[in-house]
Design a protein around this motif. Sequence first.
Motif, short mmCIF file in Angstrom:
data_model
loop_
_atom_site.label_atom_id
_atom_site.label_comp_id
_atom_site.label_asym_id
_atom_site.label_seq_id
_atom_site.Cartn_x
_atom_site.Cartn_y
_atom_site.Cartn_z
N GLY A 47 38.69 32.58 48.19
CA GLY A 47 39.28 33.40 47.13
C GLY A 47 40.59 32.77 46.67
N GLU A 48 40.66 32.47 45.41
CA GLU A 48 41.80 31.72 44.88
C GLU A 48 43.12 32.46 45.03
OE1 GLU A 48 40.85 28.77 44.00
OE2 GLU A 48 42.89 28.10 43.59
N THR A 49 43.07 33.78 44.92
CA THR A 49 44.32 34.53 44.82
C THR A 49 44.95 34.86 46.17
OG1 THR A 49 43.02 36.56 44.69
CG2 THR A 49 43.74 35.58 42.61
N LEU A 50 44.16 34.87 47.23
CA LEU A 50 44.71 35.33 48.51
C LEU A 50 44.93 34.22 49.53
CD1 LEU A 50 42.60 38.59 49.02
CD2 LEU A 50 44.89 38.38 48.06
N THR A 68 39.58 27.55 35.85
CA THR A 68 38.74 26.65 36.65
C THR A 68 37.38 27.26 36.95
OG1 THR A 68 40.72 25.66 37.58
CG2 THR A 68 38.67 25.30 38.77
N ALA A 69 37.31 28.56 37.22
CA ALA A 69 36.01 29.15 37.56
C ALA A 69 35.04 29.03 36.39
CB ALA A 69 36.19 30.61 37.96
N SER A 70 35.49 29.37 35.18
CA SER A 70 34.60 29.25 34.02
C SER A 70 34.29 27.79 33.72
CB SER A 70 35.25 29.91 32.79
OG SER A 70 35.35 31.30 33.00
N GLY A 80 31.32 31.43 42.20
CA GLY A 80 32.12 32.23 41.27
C GLY A 80 33.54 31.72 41.21
N CYS A 81 34.39 32.29 42.06
CA CYS A 81 35.80 31.91 42.06
C CYS A 81 35.94 30.39 42.25
CB CYS A 81 36.52 32.68 43.17
SG CYS A 81 38.31 32.70 42.97
N ASP A 82 37.02 29.86 41.70
CA ASP A 82 37.19 28.41 41.52
C ASP A 82 36.50 27.49 42.52
OD1 ASP A 82 38.96 29.62 39.76
OD2 ASP A 82 40.65 28.33 40.25
N LYS A 83 36.95 27.53 43.78
CA LYS A 83 36.50 26.53 44.75
C LYS A 83 35.11 26.81 45.27
CE LYS A 83 40.58 24.81 44.45
NZ LYS A 83 41.05 25.84 43.51
N PRO A 100 37.71 38.49 45.48
CA PRO A 100 37.35 39.57 44.55
C PRO A 100 36.45 39.10 43.40
CG PRO A 100 39.73 39.55 44.97
CD PRO A 100 39.16 38.33 45.63
N CYS A 101 36.60 37.86 42.99
CA CYS A 101 35.76 37.34 41.89
C CYS A 101 34.29 37.31 42.28
CB CYS A 101 36.22 35.94 41.50
SG CYS A 101 37.96 35.84 41.07
N ASN A 102 34.00 37.30 43.59
CA ASN A 102 32.62 37.21 44.08
C ASN A 102 32.20 38.51 44.77
OD1 ASN A 102 33.44 34.64 43.42
ND2 ASN A 102 32.45 33.63 45.14
N GLY A 139 33.74 40.03 38.32
CA GLY A 139 33.63 38.68 37.77
C GLY A 139 34.86 37.83 38.03
N HIS A 140 34.77 36.58 37.61
CA HIS A 140 35.90 35.66 37.76
C HIS A 140 36.75 35.65 36.49
CE1 HIS A 140 32.49 32.81 36.61
NE2 HIS A 140 33.31 32.72 35.60
N CYS A 141 37.83 34.87 36.50
CA CYS A 141 38.81 34.90 35.41
C CYS A 141 38.13 34.75 34.04
CB CYS A 141 39.84 33.80 35.61
SG CYS A 141 40.91 34.12 37.01
N ALA A 142 38.62 35.56 33.09
CA ALA A 142 37.94 35.72 31.80
C ALA A 142 38.24 34.62 30.80
CB ALA A 142 38.33 37.08 31.21
FE1 FES Z 1 38.91 33.81 41.03
FE2 FES Z 1 40.45 33.13 38.82
S1 FES Z 1 41.04 34.03 40.71
S2 FES Z 1 38.38 32.82 39.20
#
Ligand code: FES
Length: 570
Positions: A84-87, A198-200, A120-123, A52-54, A191-194
Motif C-alpha cells: 500500500g503506497e500510503t502507509l 503511477t497506479a493508472s 491496483g496500488c502502484d507497486k 486501501p486501493c486494493n 479503487g486506486h488514485c483517480a
Molecule cells: Fe494507491 Fe495512489 S495510493 S494508487
Amino acid sequence: MKEKLRSQGWFGKTGKDGFIYRAWMKNQGIPDYEFRGKPVIGICNTWSELTPCNAHFRELAESIKRGVSEAGGLPVEFPVMSLGETLIKPTAMLYRNLASMDVEESIRANPVDGVVLMCGCDKTTPSLVMGACSVNLPTIVVSGGPMLAGKFQGRDIGTSDIWRFNDAVRAGEMSQEDLTISEACMARSRGHCAVMGTASTMAAMVESLGLTLPDNAAIPAADARRKVLAQMSGIRIVEMVKENLRMSDILTREAFENSIITNSAIGGSTNFIIHLLAIAGRIGVPLELKDFDKLSALVPVVANIQPSGKHFMEDLYYAGGLPAVMKEIDRFLHGNAITANGKSIRENYEKATCYDRDIISTVEEPFNPLSGVVILTGNMCENGAVMKPSAADPKLLSHTGKAVVFEDIDDYKKRVDDPDLDVDETCILVLKNVGPVGYPGMPEVGNISLPKKLLTRGIHDMIRISDGRMSGTGFGTVILHASPEAALGGNFAVIRSGDTITLDVPNRKLTLNVSEEELTKRRKEWKPKHKIYDRGYVSLYQQQVEQAHLGADMVYLRGGSGSEVSRDSH
Ligand code: FES
C-alpha cells in the motif's frame, strides 16, 4: 490442449503423493472430478485492508472465479505481499523486489497452470508482473480500476491536489479544517488514485503491453463493467492455458515499444520507466534508458488527464478509454503485437471511438506537443536521469541556476523553511541520498516542496533534482532517478551549494558547471553519508539493488527460473 497440464504433476498422481495433494484440498468442499484434468488457475490477490486501493479485491476475485469456472477451470485464490503506497514506511518501493520474489515462488511452487494477477496500488502491478515473468506461465492481469473523481467544495479533485493543498496550507491560503474535510472528498470510492498517477500508469502499461483484455486501464473500480472485465479475464485465462500462450509470447520487444509509446501519449508517471526496465530484465527483452527517449520523442501527449492535464481516469474511460488513445497513435505502434485475448493489439483498438476531443486529442492538434518523458545525461548523472516535461514549467526547460544542496531528506526538512536560506526562484534545489541504496528504497520525495518564503511570494515551481523518485500524481520541473546515486560517490554526490547547473531539455543535457579537475578532487575526498544496514531484507536490498537506470531490481533476480520445480520431493 497441446501439453499435459502442469497441475497434473500434483493432482494427477496416484498413491501417497496424489492422496496428499488432493485430500487437503478436499477440505474446502471441492469434488474429486475437479482434480481430474481441469486447468487450475491461480488468482494472485493483493487484497489488504492496509492497501486501501486494493480493498475491494476479494469481491472482484469472485467475478474472476466465476469466469474461470464457467470456462471449465478450477480457480484457486492465494494471497501475496501487498504494498500500500500510503502507509508503508519508509517507502513501498523498498519492498517491490521482495513482493516480486513472493509472487514468483508462490506461483512456481504450487500446482497452477495459469495465473490471474490482481493489481491496483502502484507497486502491486510491477511486483506481480516481475514475479510472474520469472515463471512465465500463461498469465493475464486484472487491475482494480481507478477511483471516481473526488468532489470538494463544488469542484473535482484528485491525488495531485494533495501537493497543491499542502502548499496552500503552508502559504496560509487554505485552513487546516478544510484540508481535513478534503480527505474524505478525494478518496470517496473504491479503487486506486483517480489521476494518471503511477497506479493508472501501471494499469495502462499492462494493457499496452498486451497482458490484459481491452479497457483494463480506465474502467472505474466502482463501475459494474470492472466486474465484467474480471469475469471475462477469468474465462480467457483458461483458454490461454489451452493455447499455451505464455508471458514471453506476449512480452516481445515490440510490446515494450508499444508500451513506451503509449505512456508518452498519456503523460504517464516517471515510475513507468523504472518498472518497465525491471520487467524487461525479468523476461529477457533488451531495453535501455535511452530507448524511452528515442521512442517517445515523436509522440505528443494526447490524453488530457491530471497531473499533466485537467481530467480524471473515469473521464478517460467515458471518452473511449485507452483503446481510443492507442487508435489515435496507431501510426507509431506495432499493431501486430499479440495480446492476452489472442488478437493483435490493433484488432483490440481499431474499433474504438473517441467521444470527447477535449479528453483525447488528435496527434495533429495534441493536448501537449511535448513528449511524455525525456532522458537527460551529462556529468551530473553519467548513467542518466529522467523528467516529465509535460508536467513542468516550459520556462524552466532551458535554465542555468545556482545549486542549493540538501545532503539528505533530514537536512532538507531542517533547512528548507529557514528564512536565512540563500535561495531565490532562479536557484536549483538538489536533494541527495534518496536513491535505492542511500535512503534506502528510493522514495517518492523528488518533488520537494519549495521554500516557504518563495511560496508566500507566489512562486510555485523551481527546478528540483534528486536521485529519488516522484509520485506519479506529482508535477513540476522535477528531475529524478539521477544515476549513479549520491550514495555511490559519483559527481552527483559531490555537488555543492553555489555550483551552477545547466538544464537543457531540448538537447537532453544536465550539466554541472564545475571543472573535471575540481570534480576529481572532490570525489577523492568524498565519504558516504548514508546509513548502512547489517541485517534482514534491507541489508540484502542495499547489497544487491541495481541502480535506477537498470530498473532497481536485485542483481540476482534478473531473468527467470521458469515453471519447473527444482526438486520434486514427494
Ligand atoms: Fe494507491 Fe495512489 S495510493 S494508487
